[in-house]
Scaffold this active site. Structure first.
Site, PDB file in Angstrom:
ATOM      1  N   LYS A   1     -16.925 -32.223 -20.778  1.00  0.00           N
ATOM      2  CA  LYS A   1     -18.259 -33.678 -20.764  1.00  0.00           C
ATOM      3  C   LYS A   1     -17.113 -34.562 -21.204  1.00  0.00           C
ATOM      4  O   LYS A   1     -17.017 -34.613 -22.521  1.00  0.00           O
ATOM      5  CB  LYS A   1     -19.154 -33.086 -20.697  1.00  0.00           C
ATOM      6  CG  LYS A   1     -20.485 -34.436 -21.446  1.00  0.00           C
ATOM      7  CD  LYS A   1     -21.592 -33.610 -21.780  1.00  0.00           C
ATOM      8  CE  LYS A   1     -22.473 -36.218 -22.161  1.00  0.00           C
ATOM      9  NZ  LYS A   1     -22.559 -35.833 -22.862  1.00  0.00           N
TER      10      LYS A   1
ATOM     11  N   LYS B   1     -23.428 -29.935 -12.572  1.00  0.00           N
ATOM     12  CA  LYS B   1     -24.538 -30.388 -11.536  1.00  0.00           C
ATOM     13  C   LYS B   1     -24.123 -28.939 -10.315  1.00  0.00           C
ATOM     14  O   LYS B   1     -23.637 -28.830  -9.575  1.00  0.00           O
ATOM     15  CB  LYS B   1     -23.473 -31.190 -11.216  1.00  0.00           C
ATOM     16  CG  LYS B   1     -23.424 -32.560 -12.122  1.00  0.00           C
ATOM     17  CD  LYS B   1     -22.111 -33.208 -11.593  1.00  0.00           C
ATOM     18  CE  LYS B   1     -22.248 -34.049 -12.571  1.00  0.00           C
ATOM     19  NZ  LYS B   1     -20.874 -35.227 -12.118  1.00  0.00           N
TER      20      LYS B   1
ATOM     21  N   LYS C   1     -23.750 -28.142 -24.258  1.00  0.00           N
ATOM     22  CA  LYS C   1     -22.696 -28.549 -25.564  1.00  0.00           C
ATOM     23  C   LYS C   1     -21.931 -28.312 -25.910  1.00  0.00           C
ATOM     24  O   LYS C   1     -22.479 -26.305 -26.217  1.00  0.00           O
ATOM     25  CB  LYS C   1     -23.606 -28.950 -26.242  1.00  0.00           C
ATOM     26  CG  LYS C   1     -24.793 -30.606 -25.576  1.00  0.00           C
ATOM     27  CD  LYS C   1     -23.869 -31.818 -26.009  1.00  0.00           C
ATOM     28  CE  LYS C   1     -24.296 -32.550 -26.884  1.00  0.00           C
ATOM     29  NZ  LYS C   1     -23.705 -34.761 -26.336  1.00  0.00           N
TER      30      LYS C   1
HETATM   31  S1  IVH Z   1     -23.212 -36.704 -14.741  1.00  0.00           S
HETATM   32  C1  IVH Z   1     -26.495 -38.287 -13.665  1.00  0.00           C
HETATM   33  N1  IVH Z   1     -20.351 -35.744 -15.614  1.00  0.00           N
HETATM   34  O1  IVH Z   1     -22.694 -37.826 -19.986  1.00  0.00           O
HETATM   35  C2  IVH Z   1     -25.577 -37.474 -13.899  1.00  0.00           C
HETATM   36  N2  IVH Z   1     -21.849 -37.374 -16.914  1.00  0.00           N
HETATM   37  O2  IVH Z   1     -25.227 -37.717 -21.261  1.00  0.00           O
HETATM   38  C3  IVH Z   1     -24.438 -38.873 -14.976  1.00  0.00           C
HETATM   39  N3  IVH Z   1     -20.347 -37.560 -18.918  1.00  0.00           N
HETATM   40  O3  IVH Z   1     -23.741 -41.004 -19.271  1.00  0.00           O
HETATM   41  C4  IVH Z   1     -23.548 -37.967 -15.549  1.00  0.00           C
HETATM   42  N4  IVH Z   1     -18.614 -36.125 -18.159  1.00  0.00           N
HETATM   43  O4  IVH Z   1     -21.366 -40.922 -19.872  1.00  0.00           O
HETATM   44  C5  IVH Z   1     -21.799 -36.763 -16.023  1.00  0.00           C
HETATM   45  N5  IVH Z   1     -18.318 -35.058 -16.019  1.00  0.00           N
HETATM   46  C6  IVH Z   1     -19.140 -35.499 -16.572  1.00  0.00           C
HETATM   47  C7  IVH Z   1     -19.863 -36.013 -17.686  1.00  0.00           C
HETATM   48  C8  IVH Z   1     -20.591 -36.815 -18.511  1.00  0.00           C
HETATM   49  C9  IVH Z   1     -18.705 -37.063 -19.486  1.00  0.00           C
HETATM   50  C10 IVH Z   1     -20.645 -38.967 -19.969  1.00  0.00           C
HETATM   51  C11 IVH Z   1     -21.584 -39.753 -19.053  1.00  0.00           C
HETATM   52  C12 IVH Z   1     -22.795 -39.771 -19.146  1.00  0.00           C
HETATM   53  C13 IVH Z   1     -23.155 -38.602 -20.266  1.00  0.00           C
HETATM   54  C14 IVH Z   1     -25.331 -38.046 -20.137  1.00  0.00           C
END
Ligand code: IVH
Length: 673
Positions: A116, A292, A316
């Site tokens: 993330k 996911k 986290k």
């Molecule tokens: S998926 C519907 N994958 O984290 C799923 N988000 O806290 C949407 N983020 O808004 C996000 N790395 O800005 C996804 N590998 C990743 C991610 C990621 C960073 C951020 C993204 C999102 C936020 C949510």
């Protein structure tokens, strides 16, 4: 403690979160750490769950981010940009998996795992392969049009390549600032008396929000896609997230080099542990792992609740920013005499370790932060970077704070401090006559990237200096076994080991030796360039300031430091002494002569398993190759390990030979014979 009224408490938490959210998203000026924000959001969510009648559509739990700034055009997202729910421990993750399996009525689910990234979420659209639109997430429905700025980011392809490109393709991902770029940017800002950024995320946000895209262009930003948004004109849809990501990558869109698909939640937890171990070395900030459900059909069946999908979760990591209190400020004298203020902190667990000190750089930095003893501060620790004080939380300042007063004389030798014009740093210019500088110079000399004397730690050097057993690093080579055994906490065995390490260090390379000398502003790269250019010490002694500037990366200032060092008779005597004590390196003929890889340029990318990246590069250099960090038409060969991304692709498109680690090992063995 009196019982809280839930209604009041919910209102209080919402107000706090709204204020923090605006400070974070809109102003790039957070006043609390991320973890405090997360904790408060969690407390609010728990209350709303316990008292559902208090839930309202405008609660911060239902919406993230702030409304777009007026200056940029608005963009309505064709599909809403969702956020993620968080898991804070292994149990939360198991609960997530249980919920997913129950809803799908299956016993096993395949997951896609990705880091993330801690940056800014963006949506980027390519129409018929051309980049036409880029937007921030904004409130999830409407974002800001930042197309001009995103076009300046090198890793974002302006035109897609490859086959079967959809007529309309929206990729979603994160724009972030790698740590090295962030550190360099902040170092420059501090030097120029400008305001540094609190963290790379804020740096990325601030850089993207520039109305003048030429400013954004100068900021070291990167992009990594983590999903697809609205897509039109595809002959065949994507069956899964993993396949979709692979296709994006084939079209030239960068994706995570660390992504992995697994077939159980246990494997997800394992991935989390693995990544948390390499987190420090990644070169960019990540604040967790996203898991996911891989199959798009299953994702669709799961759907989403309010702002987050049911098919994904973010596990986290421990926070890299925390709040703590400054107990005092001490002053340390470094190798070059620079006097650095260091904050003594109420110990705090941040970035995976307990931190009780943080550098304050110089007097200007203290003034810029407006820091006083007793203040609450945000401490940041990420990667190998020394803990930093990112900001003072003025709202928490108690009445009894004290000003920080800078010493008038050297805290180690009491000599007068000097400040060169245009410099922010005060220095003690007593050189190695100052015990603190002597100690620091020896610590640098023995360090891993210099002479690499294993087992010669700070405690040993402190004793050697305090007992006057050693004045300069040359004295290391004449220490007797009896002297070493006489030191505190030094047994027979460790003394012998240390002596062997000192002996081994005599066989070195010219570039390590130049680096070990600790010449001001001469880091490893400059030392290597000097060694490659001159091949031996003699021409360095004779070089003028102008000639020294012929070496790559050596400007007038560094040339001046080098000239002063190599023409100083005391330094020359010290070098002669090292040589007479047996310090040596391969002769210039061998270094400059026709080595097997002389004239070649190599690039190492991806993860290596048997060798570290440093070792692979050192091996290649020792065979005469130049090692570069980017692939171009001049590249001779690319060594690609698992996870190699854009460099590998570029090498393939330029038809440059690519080998894997096993092939490299075979080649090295053959060539080193
Ligand atoms: S998926 C519907 N994958 O984290 C799923 N988000 O806290 C949407 N983020 O808004 C996000 N790395 O800005 C996804 N590998 C990743 C991610 C990621 C960073 C951020 C993204 C999102 C936020 C949510």
């Amino acid at each position: 403690m009196s019982k809280l009224d839930p209604e009041h408490e919910v209102a209080r938490l919402r107000k706090l979160l709204q204020q923090w959210s605006a400070e974070y998203y809109r102003d790039d000026a957070p006043t609390v750490s991320d973890s405090e924000f997360d904790r408060t959001l969690l407390a609010l969510r728990n209350l709303e769950q316990a008292f559902p009648h208090l839930l309202s559509a405008d609660s911060p739990t239902q919406r993230v981010g702030a409304a777009p700034l007026a200056e940029f055009d608005s963009v309505v997202h064709r599909l809403p940009m969702l956020s993620l729910d968080n898991a804070f421990n292994a149990e939360d993750l198991l609960d997530f998996d249980r919920r997913v399996r129950e809803r799908l009525a299956v016993s096993k689910v395949g997951y896609a795992c990705e880091p993330k990234l801690d940056g800014i979420a963006v949506s980027i659209v390519w129409e018929n392969g051309e980049l036409t639109l880029a937007a921030t997430r904004g409130d999830g429905r409407t974002g800001e049009n930042i197309t001009q700025n995103v076009r300046t980011i090198e890793s974002v392809p302006l035109r897609l390549s490859g086959e079967h490109i959809p007529t309309y393709l929206e990729a979603r991902g994160e724009i972030f600032m790698p740590r090295a770029g962030f550190e360099a940017f902040n170092a420059r800002a501090r030097r120029d008396g400008e305001k540094p950024f609190v963290n790379p995320r804020n740096a990325a946000a601030g850089s993207l929000r520039q109305l003048d895209s030429s400013i954004t262009r100068r900021r070291p930003l990167s992009f990594c896609a983590y999903g697809v948004g609205y897509v039109e004109g595809m002959t065949e849809g994507f069956p899964s997230h993993t396949v979709a990501m692979a296709r994006l990558s084939q079209w030239g869109i960068p994706i995570s080099a660390h992504a992995r698909s697994v077939d159980s939640i246990q494997a997800c937890e394992h991935y989390y542990t693995e990544l948390s171990q390499v987190r420090e070395g990644l070169g960019f900030d990540i604040d967790g792992i996203v898991f996911k459900v891989d199959s798009f059909a299953e994702q669709e069946r799961l759907g989403f609740v309010s702002r987050a999908p049911r098919w994904a979760i973010a596990r986290k990591f421990p926070a890299q920013e925390e709040m703590t209190v400054v107990l005092g400020v001490e002053f340390q004298v470094g190798r070059t005499g620079a006097v650095t203020p260091v904050a003594r902190l109420e110990p705090v667990f941040v970035g995976g370790v307990t931190v009780s000190n943080a550098t304050l750089h110089n007097a200007d930095e203290i003034a810029r932060l407006g820091l006083k003893i007793g203040d609450t501060v945000i401490v940041r620790r990420a990667g190998d970077v020394i803990p930093q004080i990112a900001a003072v939380v003025v709202e928490r300042r108690p009445e009894t704070v004290e000003d920080v007063s800078f010493p008038g004389s050297c805290p180690a030798c009491d000599s007068v401090l000097v400040r060169e014009p245009g410099e922010a740093v005060w220095r003690c210019d007593m050189g190695i006559s100052c015990p603190a500088q002597r100690r620091a110079a020896i610590e640098h000399f023995v360090s891993r990237r210099a002479m690499d004397i294993d087992g010669c730690g700070e405690k040993i050097i402190d004793q050697l200096v305090d007992l006057n057993l050693i004045e300069t690093a040359t004295d290391l080579y004449t220490l007797s076994h009896d002297t070493l055994v006489g030191l505190e906490r030094m047994g027979e065995k460790s003394a012998r080991k240390l002596q062997a390490a000192i002996e081994d260090s005599k066989k070195t390379t010219l570039s390590r030796f130049i680096y070990a000398l600790g010449i001001r502003e001469v880091g490893e790269t400059t030392a290597r360039q000097l060694a490659e250019y001159y091949g031996s010490l003699e021409p360095l002694y004779a070089a003028t300031v102008e000639q020294l500037q012929e070496v790559e990366d050596v400007g007038p200032i560094v040339a001046g430091y080098l000239y002063r060092f190599f023409t100083d008779p005391v330094k020359q005597q010290m070098i002669d002494k090292f040589l007479s004590l047996g310090v040596h390196w391969p002769s210039p003929e061998i270094q400059l002569g026709d080595l097997p890889l002389s004239g070649q340029i190599w690039v190492v990318t991806g993860k290596l398993e048997q060798l570290s990246r440093d070792q692979a590069e050192a091996n290649l250099r020792s065979l005469g190759a130049k090692v570069s960090s980017s692939v171009s038409g001049k590249t001779s060969c690319v060594v690609a390990g698992p996870g190699a991304g854009s460099k590998l692709k570029k090498a393939q498109s330029l038809q440059i030979p690519v080998i894997n680690e096993a092939e490299l090992m075979t080649q090295l063995e053959g060539l080193q014979k």
